[in-house]
Write a protein that holds these residues in place. Structure first.
Motif, mmCIF file in Angstrom:
data_model
loop_
_atom_site.group_PDB
_atom_site.id
_atom_site.type_symbol
_atom_site.label_atom_id
_atom_site.label_comp_id
_atom_site.label_asym_id
_atom_site.label_seq_id
_atom_site.Cartn_x
_atom_site.Cartn_y
_atom_site.Cartn_z
ATOM 1 N N TYR A 131 0.876 -1.114 -0.123
ATOM 2 C CA TYR A 131 0.035 0.124 0.007
ATOM 3 C C TYR A 131 1.013 1.155 0.010
ATOM 4 N N TRP A 132 0.412 2.060 -0.849
ATOM 5 C CA TRP A 132 1.129 3.515 -0.761
ATOM 6 C C TRP A 132 0.123 4.566 -0.611
ATOM 7 N N ASN A 133 0.310 5.181 0.630
ATOM 8 C CA ASN A 133 -0.737 6.337 0.923
ATOM 9 C C ASN A 133 -2.179 5.534 1.010
ATOM 10 N N LYS B 164 4.253 7.372 -9.077
ATOM 11 C CA LYS B 164 3.490 7.410 -7.758
ATOM 12 C C LYS B 164 4.454 8.273 -6.546
ATOM 13 N N GLU C 238 -3.415 3.290 -0.995
ATOM 14 C CA GLU C 238 -3.598 2.758 -2.362
ATOM 15 C C GLU C 238 -3.074 1.380 -2.226
ATOM 16 N N LEU D 170 1.497 -3.190 -9.743
ATOM 17 C CA LEU D 170 1.540 -1.895 -10.613
ATOM 18 C C LEU D 170 2.878 -1.870 -11.368
ATOM 19 N N ILE E 71 -0.780 -0.944 -4.219
ATOM 20 C CA ILE E 71 -0.067 -0.928 -5.667
ATOM 21 C C ILE E 71 0.548 -2.128 -5.998
ATOM 22 N N LYS F 210 4.886 2.909 -13.334
ATOM 23 C CA LYS F 210 3.811 3.416 -12.701
ATOM 24 C C LYS F 210 4.121 3.871 -11.400
ATOM 25 N N VAL F 211 4.898 2.823 -10.640
ATOM 26 C CA VAL F 211 5.150 2.937 -9.106
ATOM 27 C C VAL F 211 6.166 4.324 -9.060
#
Ligand code: ATP
Length: 234
Positions: free
Chosen positions: A59-61, A76, A63, A68, A65, A72-73
């Motif tokens: 999870y990133w903030n 982010k 979301e 991904l 991921i 795209k990473v």
């Protein structure tokens, strides 16, 4: 900010990560220490989207991921400076730096980031037209970090930044990591130089055979008997 929850990764049938969970909060430097083959680089590869987890989530903030695509990473706000630097030897220093921003829309208009990177590493400014392959080991490491910073990350993942460098250069690389962090960039630091990593970081994790076996504040880990015996040679 970043959370890994029960991440499992295998190379073919060989498990490399067996349920890794860790977090990096905004503004932190977090160290991931461990022996050869413990799973440090694989952890970073999973976050970057290069290795797909068999199980678990990233999870990133808030979301999810997991899985991904790597570019795209980066988009982010997570940049990866890989082990062994992996610069492009037959491209110039400047061309290498520009490659770091390739996944970022309108990055060519972002003069501020380039200025910041060149001010952090004046040696790169002096050598910007030089072929990257002809740089010294320390300069190549600066270039690899600078290239990752060109993506304007919120989180910088560094894989063995001190590897193969003379002691004086090791000190200056760790000083630069602190400078980068002061600018508001969180850092996930993978290192075999456990002492320097724990000295530089706020929190740390110990990974052994693909599992997190210890975690805590770095000032406490540095005094932990197992850490001292296994990683600090005390
Ligand atoms: P080092 O400091 O030596 O790089 P590490 O902690 O970063 O070690 P990883 O590179 O993540 O360790 O490796 C974890 C495990 O996965 C090891 O057993 C390693 O042999 C295996 N491994 C890593 N990369 C591959 C690969 N491309 N193919 C097969 N096995 C791999």
């Amino acid at each position: 900010m970043l959370e890994l929850r029960d991440i499992h990764v295998s190379y073919g049938h060989v498990p490399a990560l067996r349920g890794v969970s860790l977090t990096v909060e905004k503004g932190e430097i977090v160290a991931l220490i461990g022996a050869n083959g413990a799973g440090k680089s694989t952890t970073l590869r999973a976050i970057q989207g290069i290795m797909a987890p068999l199980k678990g989530n990233i999870y990133w903030n808030g979301e999810d991921i997991t899985n991904l695509a790597p570019h795209k990473v980066v988009g982010k706000g997570i940049a990866h400076c890989p082990e062994g630097r992996q610069i492009f030897p037959s491209m110039t220093v400047m061309e290498n730096l520009k490659m770091g921003a390739i996944a970022i829309p309108n990055a060519d208009q972002d003069k501020e980031t380039l200025e910041y990177v060149l001010s952090l590493f004046p040696r790169l400014e002096e050598r910007k037209a030089q072929m990257a392959g002809s740089l010294s080991g320390g300069e190549q490491q600066m270039l690899a970090i600078g290239r990752a910073l060109m993506a304007s990350p919120k989180l910088l993942m560094l894989d063995e930044p001190s590897m193969g460098l003379a002691p004086l250069l090791v000190e200056s690389i760790f000083e630069m990591i602190k400078d980068i962090n002061v600018k508001g960039i969180s850092v996930l630091l993978v290192e075999q130089n456990a002492y320097m990593a724990l000295e530089t970081s706020t929190r740390g994790y110990v990974i052994e055979n693909g599992e997190i076996t210890l975690s805590g504040r770095s000032v406490e880990l540095i005094h932990h008997t197992h850490v001292q015996e296994a990683y600090l040679g005390i």
